[in-house]
Write a protein that holds these residues in place. Structure first.
Motif, short mmCIF file in Angstrom:
data_model
loop_
_atom_site.label_atom_id
_atom_site.label_comp_id
_atom_site.label_asym_id
_atom_site.label_seq_id
_atom_site.Cartn_x
_atom_site.Cartn_y
_atom_site.Cartn_z
N ASN A 1 29.45 -4.49 -15.01
CA ASN A 1 28.44 -5.47 -14.57
C ASN A 1 28.18 -5.38 -13.07
OD1 ASN A 1 30.66 -6.68 -13.42
ND2 ASN A 1 30.41 -8.65 -14.47
N ASP A 2 28.61 -4.29 -12.44
CA ASP A 2 28.36 -4.13 -11.01
C ASP A 2 27.15 -3.24 -10.79
OD1 ASP A 2 29.58 -1.16 -10.05
OD2 ASP A 2 30.43 -1.99 -11.91
N ALA A 3 26.42 -3.50 -9.72
CA ALA A 3 25.15 -2.82 -9.46
C ALA A 3 25.32 -1.31 -9.32
CB ALA A 3 24.51 -3.40 -8.21
N SER B 1 27.54 0.82 -10.63
CA SER B 1 27.75 1.50 -11.91
C SER B 1 26.48 1.49 -12.76
CB SER B 1 28.90 0.83 -12.68
OG SER B 1 30.10 0.92 -11.97
N LEU B 2 25.80 0.35 -12.78
CA LEU B 2 24.57 0.24 -13.56
C LEU B 2 23.52 1.22 -13.05
CD1 LEU B 2 24.32 -3.67 -13.78
CD2 LEU B 2 24.97 -2.12 -15.63
N ALA B 3 23.38 1.29 -11.74
CA ALA B 3 22.39 2.20 -11.15
C ALA B 3 22.76 3.66 -11.42
CB ALA B 3 22.29 1.94 -9.65
N HIS B 4 24.04 3.97 -11.35
CA HIS B 4 24.49 5.35 -11.58
C HIS B 4 24.10 5.81 -12.98
CE1 HIS B 4 26.97 8.95 -11.40
NE2 HIS B 4 27.50 8.59 -12.56
N VAL B 5 24.37 4.97 -13.98
CA VAL B 5 24.03 5.34 -15.36
C VAL B 5 22.52 5.43 -15.53
CG1 VAL B 5 24.20 4.67 -17.78
CG2 VAL B 5 26.16 4.31 -16.26
N ALA B 6 21.80 4.44 -14.98
CA ALA B 6 20.35 4.42 -15.14
C ALA B 6 19.71 5.65 -14.51
CB ALA B 6 19.78 3.14 -14.52
N ALA C 1 19.00 -2.73 -10.51
CA ALA C 1 20.42 -2.85 -10.87
C ALA C 1 21.09 -4.01 -10.13
CB ALA C 1 21.15 -1.54 -10.57
N GLN C 2 20.69 -4.24 -8.88
CA GLN C 2 21.27 -5.35 -8.12
C GLN C 2 20.93 -6.70 -8.76
OE1 GLN C 2 19.97 -4.89 -4.05
NE2 GLN C 2 20.81 -2.81 -3.90
N GLU C 3 19.68 -6.86 -9.17
CA GLU C 3 19.27 -8.11 -9.82
C GLU C 3 19.95 -8.25 -11.18
OE1 GLU C 3 17.54 -11.67 -10.99
OE2 GLU C 3 17.91 -10.77 -9.02
#
Length: 366
Positions: free
Chosen positions: A313-315, A317-322, A273-275
């Motif tokens: 587009n922040d890491a 939020s992306l990680a939370h959903v994933a 998610a960070q990348e």
């Protein structure tokens, strides 16, 4: 067939076994040998590309390198050099733009060109395709195949007919007969599963597909049925778009060892998610739809998607959903070899339709 084939001249250029051919060009000792571009046979990587010599052993893109080795132990395995492939691709594109500004790259090794109105002023798309192929060979020492047709659908199919280092021309007057005799599995956009379903419906060639009404194809195949109805009649009005915007942005990671620990998998998602956030922010875009890709140790692959109310587009939020999508899988119970996150439904995407000058032409100048 009136109106099915508008007066356009489309060329599809497809480089022959591009990555592998570059390696054979740069390493003369590889020429004539089966070359596999990817990881080592002992790695967990997959095949990026295979030379035509390697393909005779059944080696194809995306199969595990270990499988490729079993198929052909004497194959030469080389690591991909994407910086080199990109540089060669840019040289090839400069050749394209010498002839027309209407160039739509699909990847590093293929592109559509609309040469209806071209810089050379030559009315023959066939001549232009051969001239482009000759220039590619002269400047890069690589071969390319070409398809010439009145639309993108037909040009794409045509470029694959006489590979490698060949050309196939489908003039408008021959398009209907070509489609009617074309095996359904050769239709671009029809995969193995759909081909099997169509065979069960006694659809084996384009002529068989053409017998079905649009409403029936939609009932049988959903929204794709409308597309099948049009291509059975050679109808493809999609323009060549010189500025293609990414429909999705993703990052994935293949692990050196299978992982069956859920906490460790979630940690890997944080890193991915960070990348991914970095790439999204670099392109100044955000997305609403998050897709998790997961490959188990038996190489079966699944995806899980979720569309959010807000663009992100922040890491974090992306990680939370994933992670929530990960918990809706068998991860932790089954070993995982690959994880990936893709963001689609991007913000600020523009439909940059390019106006095209359509010139009348006859078959003698096609």
């Amino acid at each position: 067939m009136d109106g099915a084939f508008p007066q356009r001249k489309i060329i599809h250029i497809d480089m022959d076994a591009f990555y592998a051919s570059v390696e054979q060009r740069d390493h003369p000792e590889f020429r004539g040998k089966p070359v596999v571009v990817g990881g080592s046979p002992q790695s967990r990587g997959v095949v990026c590309a295979a030379s035509y010599e390697a393909r005779t052993f059944g080696i194809r893109s995306a199969i595990p390198c270990a499988t490729a080795y079993r198929l052909c132990p004497e194959a030469v395995f080389v690591r991909p050099r994407f910086d080199v492939y990109k540089a060669v691709s840019q040289e090839i594109r400069r050749i394209f733009f010498h002839h027309t500004d209407l160039v739509e790259p699909l990847s590093l090794d293929e592109a559509f060109l609309d040469v209806t109105d071209n810089k050379s002023g030559n009315p023959s798309a066939t001549w232009l395709a051969n001239e482009i192929r000759a220039q590619i060979l002269k400047r890069t020492d690589l071969t390319a195949s070409a398809g010439v047709a009145p639309n993108k659908f037909l040009a794409k199919i045509a470029s694959d007919i006489n590979k490698p280092n060949g050309i196939c021309v489908i003039p408008p007057t021959q398009a209907e007969a070509f489609i009617e005799q074309l095996p359904i599995g050769k239709f671009f956009g029809i995969g193995k599963a759909t081909e099997k379903r169509m065979h069960a419906l006694e659809i084996f060639k384009g002529a068989d597909l053409k017998r079905f009404e649009e409403v029936d194809l939609i009932r049988l195949f959903g929204k794709a049925g409308a597309w099948y109805y049009r291509i059975a009649r050679g109808i493809d009005t999609r323009p060549v778009k010189p500025h293609r915007e990414a429909k999705s942005i993703g990052v994935e990671e293949t692990f050196r060892h299978d992982i069956d620990n859920l906490a460790q998998l979630e940690h890997e998602l944080d890193l991915i998610a960070q990348e991914l956030a970095r790439r999204l922010q670099k392109r100044k875009t955000r997305g609403k739809t998050i897709t998790l890709k997961l490959r188990y140790d038996d190489f079966s692959t699944i995806t899980r998607s979720g569309t959010q109310a807000q663009f992100m587009n922040d890491a974090e939020s992306l990680a939370h959903v994933a992670k929530s999508l990960l918990r809706n899988s068998e991860a932790g119970q089954r070993k995982v070899r690959l994880l990936g996150i893709t963001v689609s439904n991007l913000a600020n995407r523009t439909m940059n339709e390019t106006s095209q000058l359509l010139l009348p032409f006859g078959e003698d100048t096609y």
